[in-house]
Design a protein around this motif. Sequence first.
Motif, short mmCIF file in Angstrom:
data_model
loop_
_atom_site.label_atom_id
_atom_site.label_comp_id
_atom_site.label_asym_id
_atom_site.label_seq_id
_atom_site.Cartn_x
_atom_site.Cartn_y
_atom_site.Cartn_z
N LYS A 1 -6.98 -17.40 5.22
CA LYS A 1 -6.28 -16.91 6.39
C LYS A 1 -6.57 -15.43 6.56
O LYS A 1 -6.35 -14.64 5.64
N TYR A 2 -7.09 -15.05 7.72
CA TYR A 2 -7.43 -13.64 7.94
C TYR A 2 -7.35 -13.31 9.42
O TYR A 2 -7.45 -14.19 10.28
N LEU A 3 -7.17 -12.02 9.70
CA LEU A 3 -7.21 -11.56 11.08
C LEU A 3 -8.65 -11.55 11.57
O LEU A 3 -9.56 -11.19 10.82
N PRO A 4 -8.89 -11.92 12.81
CA PRO A 4 -10.25 -11.81 13.36
C PRO A 4 -10.76 -10.38 13.22
O PRO A 4 -10.00 -9.42 13.39
N VAL A 5 -12.03 -10.23 12.91
CA VAL A 5 -12.62 -8.92 12.68
C VAL A 5 -13.66 -8.62 13.76
O VAL A 5 -14.56 -9.43 14.03
N THR A 6 -13.52 -7.48 14.38
CA THR A 6 -14.50 -6.99 15.35
C THR A 6 -15.02 -5.64 14.89
O THR A 6 -14.23 -4.74 14.61
#
Length: 325
Positions: free
Chosen positions: A118-123
């Motif tokens: 589970k992780y935050l989307p990375v940009t």
Amino acid sequence: MGKYIDPFTDTGFKIIFGRENQSEIVLAGFLNTLFENQPYFDKIVEVRYLNSERSREKERGKTIIHDVICQTQSGHRFILEMQKGKKDDFLQRSTYYTCKGVTDQINISSEQNGPKFKYLPVTSVYMCQFNVNGVEKKLVSHFMFMDVESNHILNNGIRTAYIQLPEFDKKWEECKNKFEQWIFILKHMNQFDEFPVITRKDEVFSRLERVASYAALSEEDRIAYEADLKWASEYEEEIATAKREAAEEGRAEGRAQGIAEGRAEGIAQGIAEGRAEGIAEGRAEGELQQAWKTATIMFQKGRDYSEISEFTGLTIEELKSKLQK
């Protein structure tokens, strides 16, 4: 000293985009404009910085990186980097940095039914003062995971934007949208007497003008900023001096060798033809010798192979075979 700071210095970049309780509105405004109308992007409504700035490159003036969490409807993590020094393998480096932004978050649960991966989307946003090898030569390029046949976007878990500043040379009145206005201001801000009048009606640009004011810097920031400018000036002079010294030596040797070869060739093919060919060959040889002299001087000053290759035209393989650390 200009009225506004240069955002492409270490201190300037941090003050404008990475200063907690100061830069949030500017950073959110810049990212919202960059990703406007891009798929799977929610407008940023809040910026929360991570605990500290992280610099992946130790060489001064080359890389500044800030990891930030920008709260959207579902949360999102951004990596914003300004890259000054050209690196031939930057596409590979930047891909690694982006992927690491995901793996740094992953905490695999030991519970049988617990959440996994589970992780935050990375940009990642890479603002480069050079053209990135492997990326099309245009101002902005956006990348996401997608099906190559249908163009169906898999998800927004990882995405990357490359901003190649050499691809922008417009005047203010030629800017077609707000993002181009952003790039114009960032590239020319340290030369401004005043911001363009139209920007005063924009909350984000107005905040940028206040944040970037040299007069508003603290004593600590002013000292750091002026040190950056001094370092940049000395660095540019080092490069110019190395090229100038090598050029002078190369021209002298090239002339001598060209005349000698021209005379020898002239015995067989005529004085006029021999001199022409000899001088041409001498010049070519002189240019090569000049490149190696420049490379040697830069190497002795601690420059890396990719930077030496950029300035001399010699390949990294050639440099590694003759220059040893």
